[in-house]
Design a protein around this motif. Structure first.
Motif, PDB file in Angstrom:
ATOM      1  N   PHE A 101       0.838  -1.300   0.000  1.00 33.82           N
ATOM      2  CA  PHE A 101       0.149  -0.247  -0.071  1.00 33.82           C
ATOM      3  C   PHE A 101       0.814   1.290   0.027  1.00 33.82           C
ATOM      4  N   SER A 102       0.473   1.989  -0.790  1.00 34.91           N
ATOM      5  CA  SER A 102       1.239   3.256  -0.802  1.00 34.91           C
ATOM      6  C   SER A 102       0.819   4.198   0.292  1.00 34.91           C
ATOM      7  N   TRP A 103       1.917   5.366   0.668  1.00 31.47           N
ATOM      8  CA  TRP A 103       1.539   6.158   1.525  1.00 31.47           C
ATOM      9  C   TRP A 103       1.319   7.546   0.826  1.00 31.47           C
ATOM     10  N   SER A 104       0.152   8.164   1.155  1.00 33.08           N
ATOM     11  CA  SER A 104      -0.048   9.416   0.412  1.00 33.08           C
ATOM     12  C   SER A 104       0.761  10.741   0.825  1.00 33.08           C
ATOM     13  N   GLN A 105       1.035  10.876   2.207  1.00 28.99           N
ATOM     14  CA  GLN A 105       1.835  11.837   2.613  1.00 28.99           C
ATOM     15  C   GLN A 105       3.081  11.570   3.547  1.00 28.99           C
ATOM     16  N   GLY A 106       4.056  12.181   3.293  1.00 28.96           N
ATOM     17  CA  GLY A 106       5.348  12.053   3.972  1.00 28.96           C
ATOM     18  C   GLY A 106       5.457  10.636   4.603  1.00 28.96           C
ATOM     19  N   SER A 107       5.960  10.871   5.894  1.00 33.09           N
ATOM     20  CA  SER A 107       6.374   9.487   6.344  1.00 33.09           C
ATOM     21  C   SER A 107       5.699   9.852   7.928  1.00 33.09           C
ATOM     22  N   SER A 108       5.658   8.689   8.362  1.00 37.45           N
ATOM     23  CA  SER A 108       4.937   8.667   9.997  1.00 37.45           C
ATOM     24  C   SER A 108       5.434   7.427  10.619  1.00 37.45           C
ATOM     25  N   SER A 109       5.300   7.477  12.043  1.00 35.80           N
ATOM     26  CA  SER A 109       5.803   6.536  12.719  1.00 35.80           C
ATOM     27  C   SER A 109       4.980   4.982  12.352  1.00 35.80           C
ATOM     28  N   ALA A 110       3.650   5.328  11.867  1.00 29.79           N
ATOM     29  CA  ALA A 110       2.891   4.115  11.464  1.00 29.79           C
ATOM     30  C   ALA A 110       3.528   3.257  10.415  1.00 29.79           C
ATOM     31  N   LYS A 111       4.093   4.395   9.361  1.00 30.25           N
ATOM     32  CA  LYS A 111       4.654   3.880   8.098  1.00 30.25           C
ATOM     33  C   LYS A 111       5.633   2.613   8.290  1.00 30.25           C
ATOM     34  N   SER A 112       6.532   2.910   9.267  1.00 27.10           N
ATOM     35  CA  SER A 112       7.578   1.759   9.554  1.00 27.10           C
ATOM     36  C   SER A 112       7.176   0.833  10.297  1.00 27.10           C
ATOM     37  N   SER A 113       6.039   0.855  11.066  1.00 30.56           N
ATOM     38  CA  SER A 113       5.794  -0.203  11.817  1.00 30.56           C
ATOM     39  C   SER A 113       4.615  -1.096  11.306  1.00 30.56           C
ATOM     40  N   ILE A 114       3.863  -0.557  10.406  1.00 24.73           N
ATOM     41  CA  ILE A 114       2.963  -1.449   9.863  1.00 24.73           C
ATOM     42  C   ILE A 114       2.818  -1.672   8.473  1.00 24.73           C
ATOM     43  N   ASP A 115       2.759  -2.569   7.929  1.00 22.35           N
ATOM     44  CA  ASP A 115       2.964  -3.074   6.425  1.00 22.35           C
ATOM     45  C   ASP A 115       1.430  -3.870   6.160  1.00 22.35           C
ATOM     46  N   ILE A 116       0.521  -3.093   5.828  1.00 20.11           N
ATOM     47  CA  ILE A 116      -0.884  -3.408   5.737  1.00 20.11           C
ATOM     48  C   ILE A 116      -0.960  -4.874   4.549  1.00 20.11           C
ATOM     49  N   ALA A 117      -0.095  -4.640   3.578  1.00 22.81           N
ATOM     50  CA  ALA A 117      -0.214  -5.556   2.494  1.00 22.81           C
ATOM     51  C   ALA A 117       0.473  -6.897   3.010  1.00 22.81           C
ATOM     52  N   ARG A 118       1.558  -6.656   3.693  1.00 18.83           N
ATOM     53  CA  ARG A 118       2.494  -8.048   4.018  1.00 18.83           C
ATOM     54  C   ARG A 118       1.233  -8.552   5.093  1.00 18.83           C
ATOM     55  N   ILE A 119       0.881  -8.058   5.951  1.00 19.07           N
ATOM     56  CA  ILE A 119      -0.267  -8.706   6.916  1.00 19.07           C
ATOM     57  C   ILE A 119      -1.303  -9.366   6.055  1.00 19.07           C
ATOM     58  N   ILE A 120      -1.847  -8.737   4.886  1.00 13.53           N
ATOM     59  CA  ILE A 120      -2.905  -9.348   4.222  1.00 13.53           C
ATOM     60  C   ILE A 120      -2.237 -10.545   3.765  1.00 13.53           C
ATOM     61  N   ARG A 121      -0.976 -10.540   2.975  1.00 14.88           N
ATOM     62  CA  ARG A 121      -0.362 -11.433   2.196  1.00 14.88           C
ATOM     63  C   ARG A 121      -0.207 -12.932   3.339  1.00 14.88           C
ATOM     64  N   SER A 122       0.256 -12.319   4.466  1.00  9.62           N
ATOM     65  CA  SER A 122       0.503 -13.529   5.547  1.00  9.62           C
ATOM     66  C   SER A 122      -0.904 -14.139   5.667  1.00  9.62           C
ATOM     67  N   ASP A 123      -1.903 -13.441   5.988  1.00  7.68           N
ATOM     68  CA  ASP A 123      -3.116 -13.911   6.273  1.00  7.68           C
ATOM     69  C   ASP A 123      -3.901 -14.818   5.338  1.00  7.68           C
ATOM     70  N   LEU A 124      -3.836 -14.305   4.006  1.00  9.63           N
ATOM     71  CA  LEU A 124      -4.203 -15.176   2.984  1.00  9.63           C
ATOM     72  C   LEU A 124      -3.520 -16.397   2.746  1.00  9.63           C
ATOM     73  N   ALA A 125      -2.256 -16.238   2.720  1.00  6.88           N
ATOM     74  CA  ALA A 125      -1.362 -17.420   2.712  1.00  6.88           C
ATOM     75  C   ALA A 125      -1.785 -18.527   3.813  1.00  6.88           C
ATOM     76  N   ARG A 126      -1.915 -18.147   4.931  1.00  2.00           N
ATOM     77  CA  ARG A 126      -2.223 -18.887   6.235  1.00  2.00           C
ATOM     78  C   ARG A 126      -3.548 -19.955   5.952  1.00  2.00           C
ATOM     79  N   SER A 127      -4.252 -19.222   5.115  1.00  2.00           N
ATOM     80  CA  SER A 127      -5.512 -19.940   4.788  1.00  2.00           C
ATOM     81  C   SER A 127      -5.372 -21.051   4.146  1.00  2.00           C
ATOM     82  N   GLY A 128      -4.552 -21.202   3.383  1.00  2.00           N
ATOM     83  CA  GLY A 128      -4.100 -22.504   2.384  1.00  2.00           C
ATOM     84  C   GLY A 128      -4.938 -21.926   1.159  1.00  2.00           C
ATOM     85  N   LEU A 129      -5.604 -21.240   1.032  1.00  2.00           N
ATOM     86  CA  LEU A 129      -6.453 -20.963  -0.451  1.00  2.00           C
ATOM     87  C   LEU A 129      -5.952 -20.094  -1.280  1.00  2.00           C
TER      88      LEU A 129
END
Lengths: 448, 304
Positions: A49-77
């Protein structure tokens, strides 16, 4: 096929003579049979996911796409594409070169964007596109605080999962478990009852104790946990509000108080008590504390679990010599039927619980001396072993019935794994925590 | 004839009246044509002279009497001469008149005779006419009789003809229906034959193109199968049918589920397989391609 009647003779002759080379498309449609295909997880591309404005502390700590990838992969489907497999990283609303995506394995493309919209407030948007039809399949927007960004990621995973499998997603759920830590130099153990996201992240401690904590059980609304704590030197069943931490004692009878299980309506609790001699199954009416005894047998009866319709309990009993699973009908009038044995294969079956649709049970079965997660289809009694591990315990269904969470052993300590119920996927390890993790329990669906 | 008269009594009466009038007229004419003659008698003339002599003997003057007498004598002489002359003239005139009268009489007699002759002739003529008329009438009657007879015969003949014609028409109609029926059966037969012919040709064409068709069906099935990723959690007994439309280059224009498997994920996997496999291998021959333009694909996981 009667295409022409004699009435249209002239027309027919005209057609036949004029268009003699054309065959009628109505009955000449070629039917091609395609057999086989290959069963595999859905390759889906989740672009960071792209970040619209500058940097923030959340940007470095949360990678939403990665969480989604991990979730979907874990399901086996799903088998999300790796980052280096992405041919481009289009921005939300930007141009997408579908031809390039067609050359990947991906069938769908998920792109998203995060925009800080205020003090600790973020707007998350995402869109899922079908690469081959180029149609938008889903698009959602969330506005949340930073500490909810993980949950948003799980919610997006659910949306994707639901759109593609037509089944309720169970990523935005919680798990409860007990961690045993051997802290300090001596043999001093610490027991922690914790709750985390379904991927094992965002752990919250519910209770810490120097004495064993066992058998966490979710209330049907997902807001309370019942568990057994030995903090007072003997087993006592407590009921605790997750939000407030407030708790009360449910059962502190003489002897053993163990294996609490909420009825589907949340008003009753099945539990194991030995107050009358040996371990028997009881039902407690939570509001009144009234007990209803379900089993009467000199052997051990324990680990009760409710059928989704609340009409049956299954439990483990060694009344036949070895632990097996039995089913017993229960009703509101306090009467119970005769136990019926469900498992016949193997000489060790325990820890059973129903699937959410009531058609299966999951249990631990011993195979060649190893304790493994299995399921039994109640309609026919067929048993299917889902894991290859050595010492599995406490299997519990995800609220959508698609996965089973359990504890297993890795190099001498307990870890959490989840496995797809259809056995299509190898068991997926949840976040590896520092301690020895045991007795997991998957929460019901959360209210969104 | 009598009946005719009866039926046309007025007309006949008028005709008879007219004839009578005509005959009357002819007779009257004859009277009119008689020349008008004035018959003068001798006696009259003498009397007149006597009247003149009486007036001469009246009492008139003396002097003059002589003169008068002279004159009278003279006049008388003259008159006598004149009278003689006149008498002579009169005599001549009389003679002439007599002569003329005689001639006239002769003439009249001749005329009368002629008239009589004419009248006789007329009578004769009339008789002749009458006879002729009678004959004509007879003839007419005979003619009418004949005509009547002929008409009767004609009527009978026509009735017979009509009956015959009706019979003929009925037969014709019957024949025509039979012919139509025969025609329809022939058409049907021809149609069937045409259809058989068509089927034979179709079969022949199919035999010729079957090899090619089979080859491409195989290629298409294989390419789609290679691209068919089925969802892991779907049952193995699912089946679905999808209708696809191709461009001549094999590109998939549309892919629509015709019979759902009941499992949306499975159906979607089939759609994706077809789109992913696009363009599909298709025969270059445009005639054979027509069989590939629209296809129905049946998907099933197969046994394993």
């Amino acid at each position: 096929m009667k295409l022409y009647s004699i009435k249209h003779l002239n027309t027919l002759i005209l057609i036949l003579t004029g268009l003699i080379i054309l065959s009628s498309p109505a009955h000449a449609v070629l039917e091609v049979e395609i057999k086989g295909g290959f069963q595999s997880a859905n390759p889906i591309a989740i672009v960071p996911f792209s970040w619209s404005q500058g940097s923030s502390s959340a940007k470095s700590s949360i990678d939403i796409a990665r969480i989604i990838r991990s979730d979907l992969a874990r399901s086996g489907l799903f088998s999300p594409l790796k980052l280096n497999q992405l041919p481009e990283r289009p921005a939300l609303g930007g141009n997408i070169n579908f031809e390039r995506w067609k050359n990947t394995d991906a069938e769908q493309l998920v792109i998203g964007n995060i925009t800080p919209v205020g003090q600790n407030l973020y707007e998350v948007k995402f869109q899922m596109l079908d690469i081959f039809s180029r149609k938008e399949m889903a698009a959602y927007r969330y506005t949340v605080k930073q500490q909810q960004l993980r949950r948003v990621a799980h919610q997006i995973s659910d949306k994707i999962y639901e759109k593609l499998t037509h089944t309720h997603g169970a990523f935005d759920t919680l798990i409860a478990y007990v961690v045993v830590n051997n802290s300090g130099s001596g043999k001093k153990r610490t027991y922690t009852l914790a709750v985390a996201d379904s991927d094992g992240f965002d752990e919250q401690v519910i209770l810490k104790s120097q004495q064993p904590i066992m058998s966490p059980s979710w209330s049907p609304n997902g807001k309370r946990l019942a568990y057994v704590s030995f903090e007072k030197g003997r087993s006592i069943i407590y009921l605790q509000e997750l939000k407030t931490g407030q708790r009360k004692v449910l059962a502190e009878f003489k002897g053993l108080n163990s294996a609490p299980a909420f009825s589907p309506d949340g008003k009753r609790l099945a539990l194991t008590l030995s107050k009358d001699g040996n371990s028997e199954i009881y039902i407690m009416y939570i509001a009144s504390g009234v007990l209803q005894r379900i089993t009467r047998h000199y052997s051990i009866d324990t680990e009760p679990s409710w059928s989704p319709d609340g009409r049956n309990l299954i439990f483990t009993s060694d009344r036949a010599g070895k632990p097996q699973i039995y089913q017993i009908a229960v009703n509101q009038q306090g009467k119970a039927g005769n136990p019926r044995r469900l498992t016949f294969e193997g000489n060790y079956n325990s820890n059973a619980s129903y699937s959410p649709d009531g058609k299966f049970i999951t249990l631990i079965t011993r195979v060649q001396g190893r304790y493994r997660v299995a399921i039994i289809e109640l309609a026919n009694g067929y048993l299917q072993v889902l894991t290859q591990s050595r010492l599995d315990e406490s299997p519990s269904y995800a609220p959508n019935g698609k996965m089973i969470l359990y504890a297993t052993e890795l190099r001498g300590r307990g870890i959490l794994e989840a496995v797809a119920v259809d056995g299509s996927n190898s068991p997926q390890r949840l976040r590896v925590l520092s301690g020895d993790v045991r007795e997991p329990a998957w929460s019901p669906f959360r209210s969104r | 004839m009598f009946e005719w008269i009866k039926e046309n009594s007025i007309a006949f009466s008028i005709a008879v009246i007219l004839h009578l009038l005509f005959i009357g007229a002819l007779l009257f004419n004859w009277e009119f044509d008689k020349p008008r003659q004035i018959v003068l008698k001798q006696g009259d003339i003498i009397q007149t002279t006597a009247v003149d002599a009486n007036s001469f003997n009246s009492k008139i003057a003396e002097i003059e009497q002589q003169k008068k007498a002279q004159q009278q004598r003279k006049a008388t002489a003259e008159r006598k001469a004149r009278e003689a002359k006149e008498k002579k003239r009169q005599e001549e005139k009389r003679k002439k008149a007599a002569k003329k009268q005689a001639a006239q009489k002769r003439k009249e007699q001749a005329a009368r005779k002629k008239e009589l002759q004419r009248k006789a002739a007329q009578l004769e003529e009339k008789k002749k006419q009458e006879k002729k008329r009678k004959e004509q009438k007879l003839k007419e009657e005979q003619r009418k009789q004949a005509e009547k007879k002929a008409a009767e015969q004609k009527r009978i003949k026509e009735a017979r003809q009509k009956a015959e014609q009706e019979k003929r028409q009925a037969e014709e109609k019957k024949r025509r229906i039979a012919e139509q029926k025969r025609q329809a059966e022939a058409d049907k037969k021809r149609q069937a034959e045409l259809k058989r012919q068509q089927q034979r040709e179709q079969a022949e064409r199919e035999r010729r193109s079957k090899g090619i068709v089979n080859k491409y069906v195989g290629l298409i099935a294989q390419k789609i199968e290679r691209n068919w990723r089925r969802p892991p959690d779907t049952a193995h007994n699912l089946q679905c049918k999808i209708d696809i439309v191709l461009r001549s280059n094999g590109q998939v224009i549309s892919a629509k589920i015709a019979e759902s498997s009941g499992n949306a994920s499975f159906d979607h996997s089939v759609e994706t397989a077809v789109l992913r496999a696009s363009p599909l291998p298709v025969p270059a021959d445009s005639v054979i391609f027509k069989q590939f333009k629209e296809m129905r694909l049946r998907f099933e996981p197969g046994s394993y």
